[in-house]
Design an enzyme around this catalytic site. Sequence first.
Site, PDB file in Angstrom:
ATOM      1  CG  HIS A   1      -2.091  -0.894   1.128  1.00  0.00           C
ATOM      2  ND1 HIS A   1      -1.991  -2.237   1.405  1.00  0.00           N
ATOM      3  CD2 HIS A   1      -3.378  -0.669   0.758  1.00  0.00           C
ATOM      4  CE1 HIS A   1      -3.169  -2.809   1.217  1.00  0.00           C
ATOM      5  NE2 HIS A   1      -4.034  -1.884   0.822  1.00  0.00           N
TER       6      HIS A   1
ATOM      7  CE  LYS B   1      -4.084  -0.563   4.782  1.00  0.00           C
ATOM      8  NZ  LYS B   1      -5.437  -0.062   5.035  1.00  0.00           N
TER       9      LYS B   1
HETATM   10  P1  NAP Z   1      -7.762   9.717   4.103  1.00  0.00           P
HETATM   11  O1  NAP Z   1      -7.483  10.327   2.782  1.00  0.00           O
HETATM   12  O2  NAP Z   1      -6.830   9.991   5.240  1.00  0.00           O
HETATM   13  O3  NAP Z   1      -9.242  10.139   4.513  1.00  0.00           O
HETATM   14  C1  NAP Z   1      -9.793   9.964   5.788  1.00  0.00           C
HETATM   15  C2  NAP Z   1     -10.675  11.164   6.033  1.00  0.00           C
HETATM   16  O4  NAP Z   1     -11.455  10.939   7.193  1.00  0.00           O
HETATM   17  C3  NAP Z   1      -9.892  12.467   6.256  1.00  0.00           C
HETATM   18  O5  NAP Z   1     -10.451  13.461   5.432  1.00  0.00           O
HETATM   19  C4  NAP Z   1     -10.127  12.749   7.736  1.00  0.00           C
HETATM   20  O6  NAP Z   1     -10.122  14.115   8.020  1.00  0.00           O
HETATM   21  C5  NAP Z   1     -11.504  12.161   7.907  1.00  0.00           C
HETATM   22  N1  NAP Z   1     -11.898  11.923   9.278  1.00  0.00           N
HETATM   23  C6  NAP Z   1     -11.150  11.574  10.343  1.00  0.00           C
HETATM   24  N2  NAP Z   1     -11.918  11.416  11.419  1.00  0.00           N
HETATM   25  C7  NAP Z   1     -13.187  11.670  11.030  1.00  0.00           C
HETATM   26  C8  NAP Z   1     -14.436  11.673  11.682  1.00  0.00           C
HETATM   27  N3  NAP Z   1     -14.546  11.385  12.988  1.00  0.00           N
HETATM   28  N4  NAP Z   1     -15.550  11.986  10.971  1.00  0.00           N
HETATM   29  C9  NAP Z   1     -15.467  12.290   9.674  1.00  0.00           C
HETATM   30  N5  NAP Z   1     -14.305  12.320   8.989  1.00  0.00           N
HETATM   31  C10 NAP Z   1     -13.183  11.996   9.670  1.00  0.00           C
HETATM   32  O7  NAP Z   1      -7.848   8.128   3.977  1.00  0.00           O
HETATM   33  P2  NAP Z   1      -8.365   7.264   2.724  1.00  0.00           P
HETATM   34  O8  NAP Z   1      -7.226   6.835   1.900  1.00  0.00           O
HETATM   35  O9  NAP Z   1      -9.497   7.985   2.091  1.00  0.00           O
HETATM   36  O10 NAP Z   1      -8.897   5.969   3.466  1.00  0.00           O
HETATM   37  C11 NAP Z   1      -9.985   6.038   4.355  1.00  0.00           C
HETATM   38  C12 NAP Z   1     -10.206   4.652   4.956  1.00  0.00           C
HETATM   39  O11 NAP Z   1     -10.634   3.754   3.909  1.00  0.00           O
HETATM   40  C13 NAP Z   1      -8.946   4.010   5.550  1.00  0.00           C
HETATM   41  O12 NAP Z   1      -9.286   3.267   6.696  1.00  0.00           O
HETATM   42  C14 NAP Z   1      -8.473   3.073   4.447  1.00  0.00           C
HETATM   43  O13 NAP Z   1      -7.716   1.988   4.932  1.00  0.00           O
HETATM   44  C15 NAP Z   1      -9.796   2.617   3.906  1.00  0.00           C
HETATM   45  N6  NAP Z   1      -9.794   2.091   2.546  1.00  0.00           N
HETATM   46  C16 NAP Z   1     -10.685   1.109   2.298  1.00  0.00           C
HETATM   47  C17 NAP Z   1     -10.797   0.602   1.046  1.00  0.00           C
HETATM   48  C18 NAP Z   1     -11.810  -0.482   0.796  1.00  0.00           C
HETATM   49  O14 NAP Z   1     -11.941  -0.933  -0.356  1.00  0.00           O
HETATM   50  N7  NAP Z   1     -12.536  -0.932   1.818  1.00  0.00           N
HETATM   51  C19 NAP Z   1      -9.993   1.074   0.006  1.00  0.00           C
HETATM   52  C20 NAP Z   1      -9.099   2.106   0.274  1.00  0.00           C
HETATM   53  C21 NAP Z   1      -9.007   2.616   1.559  1.00  0.00           C
HETATM   54  P3  NAP Z   1      -8.761  14.816   8.565  1.00  0.00           P
HETATM   55  O15 NAP Z   1      -7.706  14.489   7.550  1.00  0.00           O
HETATM   56  O16 NAP Z   1      -9.142  16.252   8.629  1.00  0.00           O
HETATM   57  O17 NAP Z   1      -8.502  14.198   9.895  1.00  0.00           O
END
Ligand code: NAP
Length: 270
Positions: free
Chosen positions: A155, A159
């Site tokens: 990844h 992450k």
């Molecule tokens: P990211 O870019 O860091 O996005 C996470 C977002 O959540 C940020 O904008 C963060 O805001 C926000 N956040 C944090 N706490 C929050 C809360 N209490 N309420 C609302 N928003 C909040 O991460 P990402 O790459 O998008 O990934 C997000 C998640 O999806 C991770 O756990 C990742 O492992 C997972 N994922 C899953 C898949 C799947 O297929 N299932 C695929 C890819 C990723 P701030 O930055 O302002 O804190």
Amino acid sequence: MTDSLSAPRPAEDQEPGTAGGSPLRVAVLGARGRMGSAACRAIETAEDLDLVARIGHGDDLSALTEADAQVAVDLTVPDAALDNVLWAIDHDIHVVVGTTGWTEERLQQVSTALEDHPQVGVLIAPNFAIGAVLAMRFAEIAARYYESAEIIELHHPDKLDAPSGTARHTAAAIARGRAEAGLGPVPDATRQDPEGARGAVLDGIHVHAVRLRGLTAHEEVVFGGEGEQFTLRHDSFDRVSFMPGVLLGVREVGSWPGLTIGLDQYMDLG
Ligand code: NAP
């Protein structure tokens, strides 16, 4: 993570997708993140879905009830996802969770909360990419035929959790396949490994996590037998690869009350 808490059954009296012909009202939590912003775009372009709330870090979840959201999509961070899911269940809102980093204890809390809201559906999907879902299923089948199996998940370096939810789910699937075939532990003569070079061990399967700039989400499952190796590999090069799965989850979750782990449960994979 095991599938022990997952006993999904589609509800016959509930309609997937549109509610009475009107677009399904969807909120995205983590809307400013990489996955969240991609999900917002995908939902906005789907004619049968209506994006009614974009929730970011620090925003009040009451925006979901004010917008009359029927489904919440959680794409936040491991430390926020549980509270978000419990809040949604408490307000009778179905939830599709892509956020990874779940533990048995947190899953149990979700199951307990659902006991008082049996009509609510929660989908926790470690990977929304269709190819990754297929790879997990194929891994379970292949596991029956090989003495050795290991997982390498790769990844981007931003992450937060390791190993990936997909790797956890794949390890559980391989363990199921091996158990069905009556296979014992994987062969490994290692007696000294003070630095943990053999990786994490999940359900008896060694898992190696790589974090590398330039990557998105990738997984390789290697199976070894006498004189042969079989490799299964899936690559998500772009987060758009997750969006068909996110939309499938959003459309289906209301028809599957209770906790469902893995998008494969909504798909007819035999
Ligand atoms: P990211 O870019 O860091 O996005 C996470 C977002 O959540 C940020 O904008 C963060 O805001 C926000 N956040 C944090 N706490 C929050 C809360 N209490 N309420 C609302 N928003 C909040 O991460 P990402 O790459 O998008 O990934 C997000 C998640 O999806 C991770 O756990 C990742 O492992 C997972 N994922 C899953 C898949 C799947 O297929 N299932 C695929 C890819 C990723 P701030 O930055 O302002 O804190």
